[in-house]
Design a protein around this motif. Structure first.
Motif, PDB file in Angstrom:
ATOM      1  N   VAL A  66       6.867   3.003   0.939  1.00 29.66           N
ATOM      2  CA  VAL A  66       6.426   3.592  -0.331  1.00 29.66           C
ATOM      3  C   VAL A  66       4.905   3.656  -0.380  1.00 29.66           C
ATOM      4  CG1 VAL A  66       6.363   3.242  -2.830  1.00 29.66           C
ATOM      5  CG2 VAL A  66       8.498   2.924  -1.597  1.00 29.66           C
ATOM      6  N   MET A  67       4.243   2.616   0.075  1.00 26.78           N
ATOM      7  CA  MET A  67       2.775   2.627   0.078  1.00 26.78           C
ATOM      8  C   MET A  67       2.236   3.696   1.030  1.00 26.78           C
ATOM      9  SD  MET A  67       1.592  -1.381  -0.375  1.00 26.78           S
ATOM     10  CE  MET A  67       1.823  -1.755   1.325  1.00 26.78           C
ATOM     11  N   LEU A  68       2.850   3.842   2.190  1.00 27.63           N
ATOM     12  CA  LEU A  68       2.439   4.864   3.136  1.00 27.63           C
ATOM     13  C   LEU A  68       2.654   6.259   2.549  1.00 27.63           C
ATOM     14  CD1 LEU A  68       1.373   5.331   6.000  1.00 27.63           C
ATOM     15  CD2 LEU A  68       3.741   5.417   6.764  1.00 27.63           C
ATOM     16  N   TYR A  69       3.808   6.458   1.905  1.00 25.14           N
ATOM     17  CA  TYR A  69       4.077   7.741   1.244  1.00 25.14           C
ATOM     18  C   TYR A  69       3.020   8.022   0.180  1.00 25.14           C
ATOM     19  CZ  TYR A  69       6.270  11.077  -1.905  1.00 25.14           C
ATOM     20  OH  TYR A  69       6.503  12.154  -2.716  1.00 25.14           O
ATOM     21  N   LEU A  70       2.688   7.009  -0.594  1.00 23.63           N
ATOM     22  CA  LEU A  70       1.685   7.166  -1.643  1.00 23.63           C
ATOM     23  C   LEU A  70       0.315   7.518  -1.050  1.00 23.63           C
ATOM     24  CD1 LEU A  70       0.925   6.929  -4.658  1.00 23.63           C
ATOM     25  CD2 LEU A  70       0.507   4.504  -4.242  1.00 23.63           C
TER      26      LEU A  70
END
Length: 130
Positions: free
Chosen positions: A29-33
């Protein structure tokens, strides 16, 4: 420092597996963000950041064996994917929902294993002696 004692709670293997799985989802999720920060609307950014924050806090509860962890984890695994889908995040919502469903299955297995009691040996009971 001489009185320092390392904190290392003994956790069951299923709990460790679940915790690692949650860390991987959170990193995803952090990478996607981070990769889509310019393309996401403010609403989607807030949802992704809230997801990461709640996942971090919840994983801390799990690792510290807090009693509230299990009561909050199940609803979190159901509410956040619905939030992602309702906000229209597309493929990311589908992937996050799939990961949350897999997490829910791992969590159910961990709880089932923790609460599993060996079956009673009824062969020695009087009605089963015949």
């Amino acid at each position: 420092m001489s009185k320092f004692r390392q904190y290392h709670p003994k956790l069951h293997r299923a709990v460790k597996r679940y915790s690692v799985m949650q860390h991987l989802i959170m990193l995803g999720v952090m990478l996607y963000l981070l990769l889509n920060i310019n393309n996401l609307s403010t609403k989607h950014q807030i949802i992704a950041v809230a997801t990461v924050i709640v996942m971090s806090i919840q994983n801390g509860f799990i690792l510290s064996k807090a009693k509230v962890a299990l009561a909050v984890e199940g609803p979190r695994l159901l509410v956040f994917p619905l939030l992602w889908i309702a906000s229209g995040m597309g493929t990311a919502a589908f992937l996050y929902s799939a990961c949350s469903l897999a997490s829910l299955l791992v969590l159910a297995n961990a709880v089932r294993f923790k609460n599993h009691r060996p079956p009673l040996d009824l062969s020695s009971e009087p009605e089963h002696l015949a």
